[in-house]
Design a protein around this motif. Structure first.
Motif, short mmCIF file in Angstrom:
data_model
loop_
_atom_site.label_atom_id
_atom_site.label_comp_id
_atom_site.label_asym_id
_atom_site.label_seq_id
_atom_site.Cartn_x
_atom_site.Cartn_y
_atom_site.Cartn_z
N GLN A 1 31.21 -8.95 -4.32
CA GLN A 1 32.48 -8.33 -4.69
C GLN A 1 32.55 -6.89 -4.20
O GLN A 1 33.59 -6.41 -3.76
CB GLN A 1 32.69 -8.41 -6.20
N THR A 2 31.40 -6.18 -4.29
CA THR A 2 31.36 -4.81 -3.78
C THR A 2 31.61 -4.80 -2.28
O THR A 2 32.36 -3.96 -1.76
CB THR A 2 29.98 -4.18 -4.08
N PHE A 3 31.00 -5.74 -1.56
CA PHE A 3 31.23 -5.84 -0.12
C PHE A 3 32.70 -6.08 0.20
O PHE A 3 33.27 -5.44 1.09
CB PHE A 3 30.37 -6.96 0.46
N LEU A 4 33.33 -7.01 -0.52
CA LEU A 4 34.74 -7.32 -0.24
C LEU A 4 35.63 -6.10 -0.49
O LEU A 4 36.57 -5.85 0.27
CB LEU A 4 35.20 -8.50 -1.09
N ALA A 5 35.33 -5.35 -1.55
CA ALA A 5 36.12 -4.15 -1.84
C ALA A 5 35.94 -3.11 -0.73
O ALA A 5 36.92 -2.50 -0.27
CB ALA A 5 35.71 -3.57 -3.18
N GLU A 6 34.70 -2.92 -0.29
CA GLU A 6 34.45 -1.96 0.78
C GLU A 6 35.06 -2.44 2.09
O GLU A 6 35.59 -1.65 2.87
CB GLU A 6 32.95 -1.75 0.93
N ALA A 7 34.99 -3.76 2.34
CA ALA A 7 35.56 -4.31 3.56
C ALA A 7 37.07 -4.12 3.59
O ALA A 7 37.65 -3.82 4.65
CB ALA A 7 35.21 -5.79 3.69
N ARG A 8 37.71 -4.26 2.43
CA ARG A 8 39.16 -4.04 2.38
C ARG A 8 39.50 -2.59 2.74
O ARG A 8 40.44 -2.34 3.51
CB ARG A 8 39.68 -4.38 0.98
N ASP A 9 38.72 -1.65 2.23
CA ASP A 9 38.94 -0.24 2.58
C ASP A 9 38.69 0.01 4.06
O ASP A 9 39.45 0.74 4.72
CB ASP A 9 38.02 0.66 1.75
N LEU A 10 37.65 -0.61 4.61
CA LEU A 10 37.34 -0.43 6.03
C LEU A 10 38.44 -1.00 6.91
O LEU A 10 38.78 -0.42 7.94
CB LEU A 10 36.00 -1.08 6.36
N CYS B 1 25.44 6.12 -0.07
CA CYS B 1 26.38 6.51 1.00
C CYS B 1 26.72 5.35 1.93
O CYS B 1 27.46 5.53 2.89
CB CYS B 1 25.81 7.67 1.81
N GLY B 2 26.17 4.17 1.65
CA GLY B 2 26.52 2.99 2.41
C GLY B 2 25.60 2.65 3.57
O GLY B 2 25.87 1.72 4.32
N THR B 3 24.50 3.39 3.73
CA THR B 3 23.55 3.09 4.81
C THR B 3 22.67 1.92 4.39
O THR B 3 22.13 1.90 3.29
CB THR B 3 22.68 4.31 5.12
N ASN B 4 22.54 0.95 5.28
CA ASN B 4 21.71 -0.22 5.01
C ASN B 4 20.48 -0.17 5.90
O ASN B 4 20.55 -0.52 7.08
CB ASN B 4 22.52 -1.50 5.28
N PRO B 5 19.34 0.26 5.38
CA PRO B 5 18.15 0.39 6.24
C PRO B 5 17.69 -0.93 6.83
O PRO B 5 17.18 -0.97 7.95
CB PRO B 5 17.09 1.00 5.32
N LEU B 6 17.87 -2.03 6.09
CA LEU B 6 17.45 -3.33 6.61
C LEU B 6 18.27 -3.73 7.83
O LEU B 6 17.76 -4.32 8.79
CB LEU B 6 17.55 -4.40 5.52
N ALA B 7 19.56 -3.39 7.82
CA ALA B 7 20.40 -3.70 8.99
C ALA B 7 19.97 -2.86 10.19
O ALA B 7 19.96 -3.35 11.32
CB ALA B 7 21.86 -3.43 8.65
#
Length: 235
Positions: A8-17, A162-168
């Motif tokens: 759900q957090t991803f979908l919310a952030e994706a909508r903003d992006l 801050c949204g950085t994904n080290p694994l990615a």
């Protein structure tokens, strides 16, 4: 307190992006040479691709990769951002929205048409399945031309917030070549002092790759903290 669901957090952030992406593209219609808008567009596509690879539908992540790869030609200055190009990208942004929020729909044919349109505009054809952009630019063949790099990755404690994904980031490095990943546990504080929202672990990475330094720097293009990434060619 209930922790928010990651999807759900991803979908919310994706909508903003997506809103940022569409706003930047609309502004680019009248200011196609605005570097700030170009960077905003690329960053939105890059983040949607990376986050989509972890939390989104697979076809959404693959489609986002094609968009990022096409827009990279604009960012590098090799293809002009024409009104036709912007129009295709705006339609593609709507397609991204459908892939995200209507995952049960049959979107394959429309995605294929848009990828073909982008390939016609950029001169890139036959790109096939989505792969990390850096890997696509530098095939893993030609072992006689490989180079070795030592990379120290020390992201700031607030990187996750801050949204950085080290694994990615580490996965993108794996797309460039052979990676030896050495976590540095000495940077982790004692359990009593550990804050779950802070990133404490750092990494030393040995990379053997046919790619150049520029491709490695592109992986960390949105890591803004000074000193967070140190890249040294070892031979």
């Amino acid at each position: 307190m209930t922790q928010p669901d990651a999807n759900q957090t991803f979908l919310a952030e994706a909508r903003d992006l997506l809103e940022q992406l569409e706003g930047a593209l609309l502004d680019l219609e009248t200011r196609p040479d605005d570097q700030t808008l170009i960077n905003t567009t690329f960053r939105a596509l890059h983040t949607l691709k990376g986050s989509g690879g972890m939390f989104g539908p697979p076809d959404m992540a693959a489609f986002a990769h094609h968009l990022e790869d096409a827009f990279e030609t604009v960012r590098q200055g090799s293809v002009a951002l024409t009104p036709e190009f912007v129009g295709v990208l705006l339609r593609a942004a709507e397609q991204l929205r459908r892939l995200l929020f209507e995952p049960a729909g049959d979107h394959g044919a429309e995605s294929g048409r848009m990828v073909a349109a982008l390939e016609a505009l950029t001169g890139k054809t036959g790109s096939g399945p989505a792969t990390p952009a850096a890997q696509a630019r530098t095939p893993a063949s030609a072992p006689d031309k490989t180079r070795s790099f030592a990379i120290d990755l020390r992201l700031p404690p607030n990187a996750l917030l801050c949204g950085t994904n080290p694994l990615a980031l580490l996965d993108e490095l794996r797309g460039l070549g052979t990676v030896a990943l050495i976590p540095q546990p000495n940077s982790v504080p004692p359990l009593a002092d550990l804050r779950p929202t802070d990133l404490s672990l750092t990494w030393h990475i040995e990379l053997i790759t046919p790619a150049g330094r520029d491709a490695i720097e592109d992986v960390f293009i949105f890591v803004d903290d000074p000193g967070a990434v140190t890249i040294t060619e070892s031979r």
